[in-house]
Design an enzyme around this catalytic site. Structure first.
Site, short mmCIF file in Angstrom:
data_model
loop_
_atom_site.label_atom_id
_atom_site.label_comp_id
_atom_site.label_asym_id
_atom_site.label_seq_id
_atom_site.Cartn_x
_atom_site.Cartn_y
_atom_site.Cartn_z
CG ASP A 112 38.81 49.04 34.34
OD1 ASP A 112 39.51 48.02 34.45
OD2 ASP A 112 38.77 49.72 33.30
CG HIS A 339 42.22 46.89 32.50
ND1 HIS A 339 41.03 47.58 32.51
CD2 HIS A 339 42.57 46.79 31.20
CE1 HIS A 339 40.68 47.88 31.27
NE2 HIS A 339 41.61 47.41 30.45
CB SER A 525 41.59 49.32 27.96
OG SER A 525 40.69 48.27 27.93
#
Length: 1365
Positions: A112, A339, A525
């Site tokens: 990620d 994220h 996600s």
């Protein structure tokens, strides 16, 4: 990670339900663009039972299983639980039953944007072990070149890479005494959000300091004016001008302020055991005693000690370090968005004080593999993906989670997929990834999650509890559903696309630099780590119970125990097999632990067609739905690499019973016997009796001897039978469609042949509160990404909206209309939608128009097949594309283990260098047709590039999606970096052609003209404007080439002018907008080849005057010039070469005394010496050489010659004039260099009096420095006055002397103004000497805030080397 269209906001502070962070405006996937659900209000008669779970366990109510509840209300505990959903996948029940199976013993690799090791909940596991075992930057974006080695002096001081003096802590052990140094602009390590925050804070402090200096300068000027009411003295006038200049400079600096950020120094050394790292961050601190190198607690590779640092309290940004290549490369690892930390928190966070906020598997450990490149925002790169896989195998991870991806043109294809297959099949890692956020249309799943057979692709689900708690809606839905934006299958080759679903939103930990502990994000996600955490629970149980872990068995358990979401067969295209259930999957795994671990590979071919091979059956086009088709299915059992031939492969035999969910449509044999070598059989698909619309079926195989195992393999059969448009004009309407929140209506239309665009009208009525709708269209073209158009419409009141989009005639178009899942919740009014689609099209004989560079026009034939259309062609050329071949190509083996594949192969790197020049500033973009726009569906690993100027300043970086960058005039290098383990592939690319595409601005855009006659472009008549096309009648017209005066200057012959051409006109756009073909939904590419340059018409005219010199004289001159040329080429790198040069210069000087060109060349040679010991002596040599040039010139005669006007027609006179101008330039250069030498001697001797303070009443005096008796006090000024006679001393070439002149008189403000003007007017690349001089002036004035600012910019403009790839 590319998002197609942001239908939901990117990450911002958590005010609304937010999507995950996205990196680029045209790439999508797991970083959410929008929210969605699937339709639940459809005709119940269409319900058909589909096999989801044949495995029987204790029954669970629907509400308990997937979170669907009626009259749902929250309390504090259920609210907190909804923020981190676990109930939906039964993870809470599972941990309650098996508290020690909470992920313990499981290691997850998070691919990620990077994970913050300081984030809440990511410190320890539930059993007290370290949560994060390693933190890696796989992209190289944080790499620092530390190959430079220095030694400390007696005081323990070293010179840092930035030029700063750094003191070493005496307690640090360094047996070798060698200190590796490097530096980096700290903003390169920060996210854009963090950088923006820091810039605001720093700008505020800078403004305060600048305002203080302005106030001081204004006060000085006011005091001067009070004392000198009448300023007539020339020196006083200059003093006042200097004071005013200071004020002006400070004020202008506010307008031009552009904070590039501080630079940090890094030091690396080996303490005898491990490599250590210390960082000097004084430049980030307000307190000069903070951030010193010696006070830094040294770090080592994170894996060794699991320690991290923080740059400063202001940024609160955590970082870790890793050292590679024996200390030559330092990696400073930071995250490139929140994220990755959020994803890691969903999967594994552990909050001992608030267990309801725990992640799904709080006992699991993780490693962070940063695949998002900070240099590119947060986009993934091939290098990052490959290194991450290497790290996952090297760390012996059990699981990989990847919440990244994008659309592709070839499913289950590419180098990354090949490496993933090896990791899964050989090393038994389980790979979980997000399906994408490009829904609600079908065939929108992205790579790798939704398109790769070895990866478990996850869709995003929202439960009533999540809606009420995390999303805070007024009235949650009565049942759980798929988010509207969650990507749907099938893939282009018929695979289901989505494997399972999991909760797609959570409030989870985020990095410290966000200045908050956790925030809400939603997207696939978030669904992927939720599923990954659920799988971690299963692996934890399997390890504890001694059950072998296999990706094959785990996936089968997940698919065969999921709870269906929605009641229609086609809902599987949205949700996969359904919402995963951890407890049921665990029971399935226990019962099937003795079953062979096999993956059933499916290969399907239409009978009689060997290609293409697919993984499912997808009948989408009208022609395939009008007849039965026969298909050959090959089922091949695949064992993990290393399976025993005798114990595993030979005994394998299964009796498979085949089941069709609808035998009238999908017919197959009843049974097949399956052995290790596989089995093929034929099936027949008959769609002829189906109604228009979407139909989904499955053919699945069940073990006759163990039917409880459920389907062992599934063959998806998707049929989208389109409706035909029979009316003319071709109009189709959908009236009175009724919508509720989350409802999706899918219409499949056979686009009429000849259509190229659609004009649509959407009317909405029957509602009270605001509504939000998604409108998507998708068409599938072979070997292309899905042709997708999408838009979001918000309606505050009943109204009508019109819009247009392109289509491809003859192909099926899906029109998906969806009311956003949370839009209209709380309102009981249904929304009524009327939708009208009108097809338009103008057929032409040339889809791409290529003008060959000649004067001839191109004839274009146009016709319409559907209805009357207005033919109103428009064309322009708005870009120029120039091709380049490499000037250099270097192939090398990458030396570190992070670039060694699990197979043992070392990755190779090819660096290709291109050179290009811009005559004027322009917006440019590099373009490599072979490589661009593909990251997953390519066999190459990396294609990173950087563009730099001659000073090594980097202006642009990019990867598969090149960026447009504004570049000033100058020379540039483009370095292209390619990686692969196959040397032959890289060797073939050493001469790879690169295009530099330059955008034409405003008036430079070339508008092309149309004509009704072939001679129109030449004669200038017979222009063609518009006409009306009617079906059955063809019209023709001519497109003329651009006129020569419109072709951009300096366009190389053979380069391409590129633009667009359109033919039709939209009914609802204005006149001016209709003239821009780029804005037309149906536009086509047009190119023009730049022809050879015109031959100079004056070339060859006239004849040279008769030479009056004899042959002997001409030969003597040729010999003299040849000697001088050789003399000018001599090097002076060593003492011997300098001595030889001097002997030669003396010899030539005696042979050609007082010959100015020779003396100028001697001066040039003296100046070119680099290894100068005694600088004062060297400057005296420069003065002597300059004096020789000056004395060789009759200045009075030169002045007369230059002042005389000459006849341009007289070639002899013109020749003499040019000779005199050359002599004048040589004189000016000598005076200039002499002045610089005098000034430098002044500075070196340090005997120059202090510069005068520019205050009132201070009289300027001449301050020529007297180093010894040989230099008179007024020599600098005399030299400067002489130079002023011949040139403009304010020009960039000679302006330095004017600056020094003003500085010597204490007028530092004026000196700085002159220098700023020189820098601004200089059209060449920046010269470091100008900025170093500027720094000295700022230091002398005492403007420390401006000096600091310029020092930071100095590292941007003049880096010591290019950054590492």
């Amino acid at each position: 990670m590319q998002n197609t269209l942001l239908k939901e906001s990117c990450w911002t502070p958590p005010v609304h339900a937010l999507s995950c962070l996205l990196s680029r405006p045209q790439r999508n996937l797991t970083n959410n663009k929008r929210n969605s659900c699937s339709s639940t209000d459809r005709n119940c008669s269409r319900f058909r039972a589909m096999p989801c779970s044949s495995f029987s366990t204790s029954s669970t109510t629907c509400g308990d299983g997937n979170g669907s509840l009626v009259n749902f209300k929250l309390n504090e505990s259920t609210f907190l639980a909804s923020l981190m959903p676990k109930k939906e996948i039964a993870a809470d029940r599972f941990i309650e039953s098996f508290p020690h199976y909470d992920g313990r013993g499981v290691l997850i690799a998070i691919f990620d944007s990077g994970v913050d090791p300081a984030a809440d909940g990511l410190q320890v596991t539930s059993d007290g072990k370290p949560k994060i075992l390693d933190v890696l930057d796989c992209t190289g974006s944080g790499d620092i070149d530390t190959s430079k080695v220095v030694k400390a002096d007696a005081d323990g001081c070293i010179l840092g890479a930035s030029g700063a003096s750094l003191f070493i802590n005496s307690s640090w052990k360094n047996p070798s005494g060698e200190w590796h140094v490097g530096c980096k602009l700290v903003y390169e390590l920060f996210t854009n959000t963090l950088t923006s925050r820091l810039k605001k804070e720093r700008k505020k402090k800078w403004d305060e300091r600048n305002q203080e200096e302005i106030a001081k300068a204004v006060k000085q000027l006011e005091e001067f004016d009070k004392k000198h009411t009448r300023v007539e003295d020339a020196n006083l006038k200059r003093t006042r001008e200097d004071l005013q200049n200071r004020i002006d400079i400070l004020r202008k600096q506010v307008e031009s302020y552009d904070d590039k950020g501080p630079i940090i120094d890094a030091v690396v050394w080996h303490d005898g055991e491990v490599w250590r790292v210390a960082v000097d961050t004084q430049s980030l601190e307000d307190d000069p005693d903070c951030g010193k190198l010696a006070d830094f607690a040294p770090l080592t590779n994170y894996r060794t000690e699991r320690k991290f640092g923080v740059f400063s309290k202001l940024d609160a940004c955590t970082f870790v370090t890793n050292v590679y290549g024996e200390g030559k490369v330092l990696s400073i690892v930071t995250d490139c968005s929140p994220h990755g930390t959020h994803v890691a928190g969903i999967a594994t966070a552990f909050h001992p004080k608030e267990p309801l906020l725990n992640g799904v598997a709080p006992g699991a450990q993780l490693i962070s593999c940063k695949i998002g490149d900070s240099r590119l925002g947060s986009m993934e790169t091939g290098t990052g993906l490959t290194r991450a896989l290497i790290a996952a195998v090297e760390h012996k991870c059990d699981l990989i989670n990847m919440s990244y991806g994008e659309p592709i043109l070839l499913p289950d294809y590419g180098r990354f997929v090949d490496l993933v297959n090896e990791v899964v099949n050989k090393h038994r890692l389980i790979f979980v990834s997000s399906a994408g956020n490009s829904g609600p249309a079908l065939s929108t799943v992205g790579a790798p999650g939704g398109t790769s057979s070895s990866i478990i692709g996850v869709g995003a689900y929202v439960s009533p509890a999540m809606a009420a708690g995390a999303h805070a809606v007024v009235e949650p839905p009565s049942e759980g559903l798929e988010y509207t934006w969650s990507s749907r299958g099938p893939t282009a080759d018929g695979d289901l696309g989505v494997c399972i679903s999991a909760p797609g939103g959570a409030v989870a930990p985020v990095p410290k630099w966000t200045l908050q502990g956790r925030m809400l994000m939603n997207g696939t996600s978030m669904a992927s780590p939720s599923a990954c955490g659920g799988v971690a629970l299963l692996i934890s149980a399997m390890k504890a119970e001694g059950i072998p872990v296999s990706p094959y068995s785990v996936r089968k358990a997940l698919e065969n125990t999921s709870v269906p979401v929605g009641g229609l067969p086609e809902d599987k295209l949205s949700t996969g097999q359904g919402l995963m259930q951890v407890d049921k999957a665990h029971e399935y795994i226990k019962q099937s632990q003795n079953v062979p671990c096999v993956w059933y590979q499916i290969k399907i071919n239409q009978s009689g067609k060997p290609t293409p091979t697919s993984r499912g059956i997808y009948l989408r086009e009208a022609s395939t739905c009008k007849q039965s088709t026969e298909w050959t299915v090959q089922v091949e059992p695949k064992f993990h690499e290393g399976a025993s031939n005798l114990e595993d492969l030979v005994p394998f035999e299964e009796c498979i019973e085949l089941h069709s969910t609808e035998k009238s449509v999908v017919r197959a044999p009843d049974y097949v016997l399956l052995t290790h070598n596989g089995r093929s059989f034929n099936i027949v698909v008959d769609p002829t009796t189906l109604s228009d619309g979407l139909h989904y079926y499955e053919l699945y195989g069940v073990d006759c001897k163990a039917p409880w195992r459920g389907p062992l393999f599934r063959i998806p059969v998707t049929i989208t039978k389109p409706m035909a448009v029979m009316t003319r004009p071709p109009i189709i309407s959908f009236s009175k469609m009724s919508f509720k929140p989350g409802q999706i209506e899918r219409k499949y239309i056979e686009v009429p042949v000849g259509a190229s665009w659609v004009e649509a009208t959407m009317r909405i009525s029957g509602f009270d509160t605001a509504r939000r709708f998604f409108v998507d269209t998708v068409q599938l073209c072979p070997l292309q990404r899905p042709s997708k158009w999408e838009s979001v419409f918000s309606f505050s009141s009943p109204t009508t909206k019109s819009f247009a989009f392109p289509v491809v005639g003859g192909l099926t178009m899906e029109l998906a209309i969806a009311q956003f899942w949370s839009s209209g919740i709380g309102s009981h009014d249904t929304t009524i939608v009327d939708f009208e689609v009108v097809f338009h099209g103008i057929g032409i004989n040339k889809e791409e128009v290529a003008l060959d560079g000649s004067a001839a026009p191109i004839r274009i034939d146009a016709e319409t097949l559907l209805a009357s259309e207005k033919l109103a062609p428009a064309a322009n050329l708005n870009k120029i594309r120039v091709s380049y071949r490499p000037v250099e190509a270097k192939l090398s083996a990458l030396p570190t283990n992070r670039d060694k594949l699990p197979s043992g192969k070392q990755i190779l790197a090819l660096t290709i260098i291109y050179k290009f020049k811009l005559e004027d500033g322009a917006e440019v973009k590099p373009y490599i047709p072979l490589l661009n726009n593909r990251i997953y569906d390519t066999k190459f690993e990396s294609q990173f590039y950087m563009i730099s100027d001659t000073n090594k300043r980097v202006y642009s970086m990019g990867d598969v999606y090149p960026n447009s960058s504004k570049l000033p005039k100058g020379d540039y290098n483009l370095h292209l970096y390619l990686r692969h383990d196959n040397m032959q592939y890289l060797e073939k690319m050493k001469q790879l052609v690169l295009f530099i595409e330059k955008k034409l601005e405003g008036k430079d855009v070339i508008q092309l003209s149309f004509f009704s006659q072939p001679d129109g472009p030449l004669m200038g008549n017979g222009s063609f404007k518009s006409t009306v096309l009617v079906p059955g009648k063809r019209e023709a017209f001519y497109l003329g080439p651009p006129s020569e005066d419109k072709i951009p200057k300096n366009s190389p012959p053979g380069s391409l002018l590129v633009g667009a051409i359109s033919y039709g006109k939209l009914s609802f756009v204005g006149q001016e907008e209709g003239k821009n073909p780029q804005k037309n939904p149906a536009s086509y590419r047009i190119t023009y080849i730049v022809p050879p340059n015109k031959i100079d018409e004056d070339m060859g005219k006239g004849s040279s005057p008769t030479c009056k010199k004899s042959v002997f004289e001409r030969v003597e001159e040729e010999v003299r010039d040849a000697k001088i040329k050789v003399f000018g080429s001599l090097k002076q790198d060593t003492d011997e070469e300098v001595l030889e040069w001097k002997k030669f210069s003396v010899s030539l000087n005696s042979e050609y005394p007082k010959y100015t060109p020779l003396l100028a060349k001697i001066l040039e040679g003296v100046l070119s010496r680099s290894n100068v010991g005694d600088k004062i002596h060297h400057n005296r040599e420069v003065i002597d050489a300059a004096n020789e040039v000056i004395d060789s010139i009759d200045r009075e005669e030169l002045a007369k010659s230059i002042s005389l006007k000459s006849d341009p027609e007289d070639e002899e006179t013109e020749k003499n004039k040019k000779k005199m101008e050359t002599t004048r330039d040589q004189l000016a250069e000598a005076l200039y260099q002499k002045g610089l030498a005098l000034a430098e001697i002044d500075s070196l001797q340090d005997e120059k009096p202090s510069t005068l303070a520019a205050t009132e009443g201070t009289k300027d005096v001449d301050r020529s420095y007297v180093p010894d008796s040989s230099i008179q006090p007024d020599l600098f000024e005399e030299n400067f006055k002489e130079l002023k006679k011949w040139v403009d001393v304010r020009s960039s070439k000679y302006g330095t002397l004017l600056v020094l002149h003003e500085k010597r008189h204490g007028r530092l403000g004026t000196a700085l103004k002159v220098l700023n003007d020189i820098i601004q007017d200089n059209g060449e690349p920046p010269k470091k000497k100008f900025y170093e001089l500027k720094l000295s002036l700022l230091d002398d004035i005492g403007w420390s805030h401006l000096a600091t600012y310029e020092r930071e910019w100095l590292h941007v403009r003049f880096p010591t080397s290019l950054p590492l790839f």
